[in-house]
Design a protein around this motif. Structure first.
Motif, PDB file in Angstrom:
ATOM      1  N   ILE A  80       9.498  -1.583   7.841  1.00 32.32           N
ATOM      2  CA  ILE A  80      10.047  -2.608   6.950  1.00 32.32           C
ATOM      3  C   ILE A  80       8.948  -3.138   6.033  1.00 32.32           C
ATOM      4  O   ILE A  80       9.145  -3.280   4.819  1.00 32.32           O
ATOM      5  N   ALA A  81       7.777  -3.425   6.597  1.00 36.92           N
ATOM      6  CA  ALA A  81       6.664  -3.934   5.789  1.00 36.92           C
ATOM      7  C   ALA A  81       6.210  -2.893   4.768  1.00 36.92           C
ATOM      8  O   ALA A  81       5.875  -3.229   3.626  1.00 36.92           O
ATOM      9  N   THR A  82       6.207  -1.631   5.153  1.00 36.60           N
ATOM     10  CA  THR A  82       5.816  -0.563   4.232  1.00 36.60           C
ATOM     11  C   THR A  82       6.793  -0.483   3.058  1.00 36.60           C
ATOM     12  O   THR A  82       6.382  -0.274   1.915  1.00 36.60           O
ATOM     13  N   SER A  83       8.078  -0.678   3.338  1.00 33.57           N
ATOM     14  CA  SER A  83       9.058  -0.675   2.241  1.00 33.57           C
ATOM     15  C   SER A  83       8.774  -1.836   1.287  1.00 33.57           C
ATOM     16  O   SER A  83       8.917  -1.693   0.070  1.00 33.57           O
ATOM     17  N   GLY A  84       8.347  -2.973   1.823  1.00 33.59           N
ATOM     18  CA  GLY A  84       7.979  -4.108   0.980  1.00 33.59           C
ATOM     19  C   GLY A  84       6.775  -3.796   0.108  1.00 33.59           C
ATOM     20  O   GLY A  84       6.726  -4.186  -1.064  1.00 33.59           O
ATOM     21  N   LEU A  85       5.800  -3.081   0.683  1.00 31.79           N
ATOM     22  CA  LEU A  85       4.625  -2.678  -0.100  1.00 31.79           C
ATOM     23  C   LEU A  85       5.034  -1.788  -1.268  1.00 31.79           C
ATOM     24  O   LEU A  85       4.572  -1.976  -2.399  1.00 31.79           O
ATOM     25  N   ARG A  86       5.881  -0.808  -0.993  1.00 33.38           N
ATOM     26  CA  ARG A  86       6.331   0.106  -2.042  1.00 33.38           C
ATOM     27  C   ARG A  86       7.080  -0.638  -3.146  1.00 33.38           C
ATOM     28  O   ARG A  86       6.866  -0.404  -4.333  1.00 33.38           O
ATOM     29  N   ALA A  87       7.970  -1.540  -2.742  1.00 30.63           N
ATOM     30  CA  ALA A  87       8.767  -2.277  -3.721  1.00 30.63           C
ATOM     31  C   ALA A  87       7.874  -3.164  -4.597  1.00 30.63           C
ATOM     32  O   ALA A  87       8.042  -3.206  -5.822  1.00 30.63           O
ATOM     33  N   GLN A  88       6.916  -3.846  -3.992  1.00 32.07           N
ATOM     34  CA  GLN A  88       6.036  -4.727  -4.766  1.00 32.07           C
ATOM     35  C   GLN A  88       5.087  -3.917  -5.652  1.00 32.07           C
ATOM     36  O   GLN A  88       4.752  -4.350  -6.756  1.00 32.07           O
ATOM     37  N   ALA A  89       4.672  -2.751  -5.198  1.00 32.87           N
ATOM     38  CA  ALA A  89       3.829  -1.889  -6.039  1.00 32.87           C
ATOM     39  C   ALA A  89       4.617  -1.439  -7.269  1.00 32.87           C
ATOM     40  O   ALA A  89       4.088  -1.407  -8.385  1.00 32.87           O
ATOM     41  N   SER A 120      18.604  -3.769  -1.020  1.00 37.42           N
ATOM     42  CA  SER A 120      18.427  -3.578   0.415  1.00 37.42           C
ATOM     43  C   SER A 120      19.238  -2.361   0.819  1.00 37.42           C
ATOM     44  O   SER A 120      20.369  -2.182   0.359  1.00 37.42           O
ATOM     45  N   GLU A 121      18.639  -1.527   1.649  1.00 39.52           N
ATOM     46  CA  GLU A 121      19.383  -0.364   2.135  1.00 39.52           C
ATOM     47  C   GLU A 121      19.052  -0.133   3.599  1.00 39.52           C
ATOM     48  O   GLU A 121      17.975  -0.502   4.076  1.00 39.52           O
ATOM     49  N   VAL A 140      13.736  -2.851   1.961  1.00 41.66           N
ATOM     50  CA  VAL A 140      13.850  -3.179   0.551  1.00 41.66           C
ATOM     51  C   VAL A 140      13.384  -1.990  -0.282  1.00 41.66           C
ATOM     52  O   VAL A 140      12.476  -1.266   0.117  1.00 41.66           O
ATOM     53  N   THR A 141      14.050  -1.779  -1.399  1.00 43.24           N
ATOM     54  CA  THR A 141      13.628  -0.739  -2.333  1.00 43.24           C
ATOM     55  C   THR A 141      13.627  -1.328  -3.737  1.00 43.24           C
ATOM     56  O   THR A 141      14.345  -2.305  -4.009  1.00 43.24           O
ATOM     57  N   LEU A 142      12.822  -0.741  -4.593  1.00 48.69           N
ATOM     58  CA  LEU A 142      12.849  -1.128  -5.990  1.00 48.69           C
ATOM     59  C   LEU A 142      14.136  -0.558  -6.564  1.00 48.69           C
ATOM     60  O   LEU A 142      14.381   0.646  -6.493  1.00 48.69           O
ATOM     61  N   GLY A 143      14.979  -1.436  -7.078  1.00 51.85           N
ATOM     62  CA  GLY A 143      16.249  -0.998  -7.638  1.00 51.85           C
ATOM     63  C   GLY A 143      16.077  -0.555  -9.078  1.00 51.85           C
ATOM     64  O   GLY A 143      15.002  -0.097  -9.485  1.00 51.85           O
ATOM     65  N   ARG A 144      17.111  -0.749  -9.845  1.00 50.00           N
ATOM     66  CA  ARG A 144      17.056  -0.365 -11.253  1.00 50.00           C
ATOM     67  C   ARG A 144      16.117  -1.291 -12.012  1.00 50.00           C
ATOM     68  O   ARG A 144      16.012  -2.472 -11.704  1.00 50.00           O
ATOM     69  N   VAL A 145      15.462  -0.746 -12.996  1.00 49.76           N
ATOM     70  CA  VAL A 145      14.633  -1.541 -13.890  1.00 49.76           C
ATOM     71  C   VAL A 145      15.496  -1.803 -15.122  1.00 49.76           C
ATOM     72  O   VAL A 145      15.860  -0.879 -15.840  1.00 49.76           O
ATOM     73  N   MET A 146      15.819  -3.064 -15.324  1.00 48.98           N
ATOM     74  CA  MET A 146      16.762  -3.463 -16.360  1.00 48.98           C
ATOM     75  C   MET A 146      16.033  -3.987 -17.597  1.00 48.98           C
ATOM     76  O   MET A 146      14.993  -4.623 -17.469  1.00 48.98           O
ATOM     77  N   PRO A 147      16.588  -3.763 -18.778  1.00 46.47           N
ATOM     78  CA  PRO A 147      15.982  -4.343 -19.987  1.00 46.47           C
ATOM     79  C   PRO A 147      16.310  -5.835 -20.066  1.00 46.47           C
ATOM     80  O   PRO A 147      17.409  -6.256 -19.714  1.00 46.47           O
TER      81      PRO A 147
END
Length: 143
Positions: free
Chosen positions: A16-25, A59-60, A70-77
């Motif tokens: 879970i913490a690793t997913s947070g690292l990826r999302a914040q990166a 969240s998935e 947590v995952t980085l979702g879509r990047v929106m304009p």
């Protein structure tokens, strides 16, 4: 030998913490792109410049961990208006002499970056604490 559930909980915490690292990166990547383009103008007269991007998170369920990550979702304009400056001599100026600049506010980006950094560090602390707990458990079992 440690209980299987304890081992699974440690693995789940690390995952879970690793997913947070990826999302914040990923969030930091988007923020850095926004900051890098904050003062860029269009290459064509009257054209639109860079548009600020806003990262989203989702969240998935990770079936391997049996936990929500947590995952980085879509990047929106960001659909807010561009900044406009009257610069008739600028090659990017429209017929009225106005130049559009990105809708990036460096202060907002720096605040978002600080927040992402703190979230990243919090996830690192979870990983460090979990590793310490695992090591202590192994030390107790060795003695």
């Amino acid at each position: 030998m440690p209980d299987r559930q304890v081992i699974a909980d440690f693995a789940r915490s690390m995952g879970i913490a690793t997913s947070g690292l990826r999302a914040q990166a990923g969030r930091m990547r988007v923020i850095s792109e926004n900051i890098a383009n904050a003062d860029s103008a269009s290459t064509t007269p009257g054209g639109d410049p860079y548009r600020r991007k806003v990262p989203t998170f989702s969240s998935e369920l990770d079936r391997t961990l049996d936990a929500n990550v947590v995952t980085l979702g879509r990047v929106m304009p960001d659909t807010s208006d561009f900044r406009v400056k009257h610069e008739p001599g600028n090659p990017a100026a429209d017929a009225a002499g106005n130049v559009k600049y990105p809708n990036v506010n460096s202060l907002v980006e720096m605040t978002d970056m600080r927040d992402a950094q703190r979230s990243y560090e919090a996830n690192l602390n979870i990983i460090h604490a979990t590793r310490t707990m695992i090591q202590r458990t192994l030390d107790i079992l060795k003695s």
